[in-house]
Design a protein around this motif. Structure first.
Motif, PDB file in Angstrom:
ATOM      1  N   GLU A  75       0.819  -1.208   0.000  1.00  0.00           N
ATOM      2  CA  GLU A  75       0.000   0.000   0.000  1.00  0.00           C
ATOM      3  C   GLU A  75       0.854   1.259   0.000  1.00  0.00           C
ATOM      4  O   GLU A  75       0.479   2.276  -0.596  1.00  0.00           O
ATOM      5  CB  GLU A  75      -0.930  -0.003   1.213  1.00  0.00           C
ATOM      6  N   LYS A  76       2.007   1.198   0.640  1.00  0.00           N
ATOM      7  CA  LYS A  76       2.898   2.355   0.682  1.00  0.00           C
ATOM      8  C   LYS A  76       3.743   2.448  -0.582  1.00  0.00           C
ATOM      9  O   LYS A  76       3.982   3.544  -1.104  1.00  0.00           O
ATOM     10  CB  LYS A  76       3.801   2.266   1.915  1.00  0.00           C
ATOM     11  N   PRO A  79       0.833   3.448  -3.902  1.00  0.00           N
ATOM     12  CA  PRO A  79      -0.352   4.085  -3.292  1.00  0.00           C
ATOM     13  C   PRO A  79      -1.421   4.418  -4.335  1.00  0.00           C
ATOM     14  O   PRO A  79      -1.533   5.550  -4.800  1.00  0.00           O
ATOM     15  CB  PRO A  79       0.232   5.356  -2.658  1.00  0.00           C
ATOM     16  N   GLU A  81      -5.201   4.899  -5.975  1.00  0.00           N
ATOM     17  CA  GLU A  81      -6.539   5.357  -5.634  1.00  0.00           C
ATOM     18  C   GLU A  81      -7.441   5.167  -6.832  1.00  0.00           C
ATOM     19  O   GLU A  81      -6.992   5.233  -7.986  1.00  0.00           O
ATOM     20  CB  GLU A  81      -6.533   6.841  -5.240  1.00  0.00           C
ATOM     21  N   ASP A  82      -8.732   4.910  -6.573  1.00  0.00           N
ATOM     22  CA  ASP A  82      -9.676   4.835  -7.687  1.00  0.00           C
ATOM     23  C   ASP A  82     -10.057   6.245  -8.118  1.00  0.00           C
ATOM     24  O   ASP A  82      -9.607   7.241  -7.523  1.00  0.00           O
ATOM     25  CB  ASP A  82     -10.896   3.987  -7.336  1.00  0.00           C
ATOM     26  N   GLY A  86     -10.959   6.805  -3.517  1.00  0.00           N
ATOM     27  CA  GLY A  86     -10.835   5.735  -2.532  1.00  0.00           C
ATOM     28  C   GLY A  86      -9.498   5.021  -2.642  1.00  0.00           C
ATOM     29  O   GLY A  86      -8.988   4.820  -3.747  1.00  0.00           O
ATOM     30  N   ARG A  87      -8.920   4.644  -1.520  1.00  0.00           N
ATOM     31  CA  ARG A  87      -7.645   3.934  -1.526  1.00  0.00           C
ATOM     32  C   ARG A  87      -7.871   2.482  -1.939  1.00  0.00           C
ATOM     33  O   ARG A  87      -8.603   1.745  -1.271  1.00  0.00           O
ATOM     34  CB  ARG A  87      -6.993   4.018  -0.146  1.00  0.00           C
ATOM     35  N   TRP A  88      -7.213   2.106  -3.026  1.00  0.00           N
ATOM     36  CA  TRP A  88      -7.550   0.834  -3.670  1.00  0.00           C
ATOM     37  C   TRP A  88      -7.232  -0.369  -2.793  1.00  0.00           C
ATOM     38  O   TRP A  88      -8.015  -1.310  -2.718  1.00  0.00           O
ATOM     39  CB  TRP A  88      -6.829   0.726  -5.011  1.00  0.00           C
ATOM     40  N   TRP A  89      -6.090  -0.369  -2.141  1.00  0.00           N
ATOM     41  CA  TRP A  89      -5.707  -1.537  -1.350  1.00  0.00           C
ATOM     42  C   TRP A  89      -6.616  -1.708  -0.132  1.00  0.00           C
ATOM     43  O   TRP A  89      -6.918  -2.830   0.275  1.00  0.00           O
ATOM     44  CB  TRP A  89      -4.248  -1.437  -0.916  1.00  0.00           C
ATOM     45  N   GLN A  90      -7.076  -0.603   0.430  1.00  0.00           N
ATOM     46  CA  GLN A  90      -8.018  -0.709   1.543  1.00  0.00           C
ATOM     47  C   GLN A  90      -9.380  -1.200   1.066  1.00  0.00           C
ATOM     48  O   GLN A  90     -10.061  -1.961   1.763  1.00  0.00           O
ATOM     49  CB  GLN A  90      -8.158   0.639   2.242  1.00  0.00           C
TER      50      GLN A  90
END
Length: 381
Positions: A75-76, A79, A81-82, A86-90
């Motif tokens: 994730e780092k 990083p 985002e869609d 939204g954060r993709w990995w989350q």
């Protein structure tokens, strides 16, 4: 082989330190494939989510250095985002999500700074429904897809524009004739019907061009080979232009004998000749010279082929445009045309196993030269 180093902790103890894995550490097969040789970006994370592979294509696509990504949490390191922020990995939660998931389909995602990439992922498990052992991420640049989308949009716009004019004419004349038939003389009716007929032919030609483009792009353009007298074929096209009002002395046909027996698709050869001669007559000036000569075959394993060169005495094609002549929608001037003809010509010639080039003629005008292999059927060999 990785080397384990040591460092000293604040309390004086020696602490073993493992260096960040190299690109090759993600290769677990005996194929010996270097990840840097792959055309797409490849990022692999281990069972703890740490990046163990970040190949050269991934560096190029993301503008992130492998040295900065290796050893970092996925994730780092990546990083993503869609398009809604939204954060993709989350959102996808590859390590803690549903155990039946095995992949993420390709989609457009954003990196910091707004860089857009195409991302797909695969979850590797040691056993069905078991924990994720590897997350394999594929990255692609969006530019190629954007070019394709722009090309499709241009094609649709061109088709809409080219269809609008003749269909408007057809609709206008037919509506007028139906409403006011008795008011027109026979000559007026004939003129309007001839215009409708010509516009219908124009629509038919455009549809045929679109079908040809579809077949060329999908590799499904069929070639039905028959014996072709290429000299006679050129002669028929010249006679048609003379019958249509072009002066006979505008054309010079030179045929070098003996020519090898040519097996090709006669209809498609006619289409190539029609496009090249129309291009020379419409956009060129002076004498249009057509040379038909034997030549070396462009196909490996054959000795002879047939070349046709069409040249004119006009202003020619600017040097900076030479590499765009055979692309879609290229127009040498403002004098009409869809800009698809030369693209189709190239596709037909290459479907025969031939080659086509463009250059400047000795007279200063444009010069197109295509070469076809003899390509006799196997049962005659």
């Amino acid at each position: 082989m990785s080397v384990v180093g040591t460092s000293t902790a604040p309390d004086g103890r020696d602490v073993h330190r493992t260096p960040a894995p190299r690109h090759g550490d993600c290769v677990e097969t005996g194929l010996g494939i270097d990840p840097d040789q792959l055309p797409d970006g490849l990022v692999v994370a281990d069972d703890e989510g740490r990046v163990i592979c970040f190949n050269a294509a991934a560096e190029r696509v993301t503008a992130i250095r492998a040295a900065d990504a290796l050893g970092q949490h996925l994730e780092k390191a990546l990083p993503l985002e869609d398009l809604e922020g939204g954060r993709w990995w989350q959102l996808t939660d590859p390590y803690g999500g549903l155990a039946i998931r095995v992949r993420q389909p390709e989609r457009n995602l954003l990196l910091p700074g707004g860089r857009e990439v195409l991302v797909s992922a695969r979850y590797i498990r040691a056993e069905p429904l078991g924990p994720v052992r590897r997350v394999v991420v594929s990255l692609r640049d969006t530019e190629a897809r954007r070019r394709t989308e722009r090309s499709h949009a241009e094609l649709i716009a061109t088709v809409a524009h080219e269809l609008r004019s003749p269909l408007t004419s057809v609709k206008g004349f037919t509506a007028t004739l139906l409403a006011k038939w008795e008011r027109f003389t026979d000559d007026q009716k004939r003129l309007m019907l001839e215009t409708v007929d010509a516009d219908a032919d124009r629509v038919t030609r455009l549809i045929a061009e679109l079908l040809d483009i579809s077949r060329i792009d999908s590799g499904r353009l069929e070639v039905r080979r028959q014996p072709v007298d290429i000299g006679a074929a050129v002669g028929r096209h010249i006679q048609a232009y003379v019958a249509a009002g072009q002066p006979a002395d505008r054309f010079l046909l030179r045929i070098e004998q003996p020519l090898p027996a040519l097996w090709a698709d006669p209809d498609k050869v006619d289409q190539v000749l029609s496009n090249l001669l129309e291009n020379a007559v419409r956009h060129g000036e002076g004498t249009v010279t057509i040379d038909v000569t034997p030549s070396a075959s462009p196909r490996e394993g054959e000795e002879t082929g047939t070349s046709v060169t069409v040249s004119d005495e006009g202003p020619g094609i600017p040097e900076e445009s030479m590499n765009r002549v055979f692309t879609r929608f290229w127009r040498g001037s403002k004098r009409g045309g869809t800009g698809l003809g030369l693209y189709i010509v190239k596709g037909i010639v290459e479907a025969h196993g031939g080659t086509i080039t463009v250059g400047r003629a000795s007279s200063g005008g444009a010069e197109f030269r295509f070469t076809l292999p003899v390509a006799a059927p196997a049962y005659l060999a």
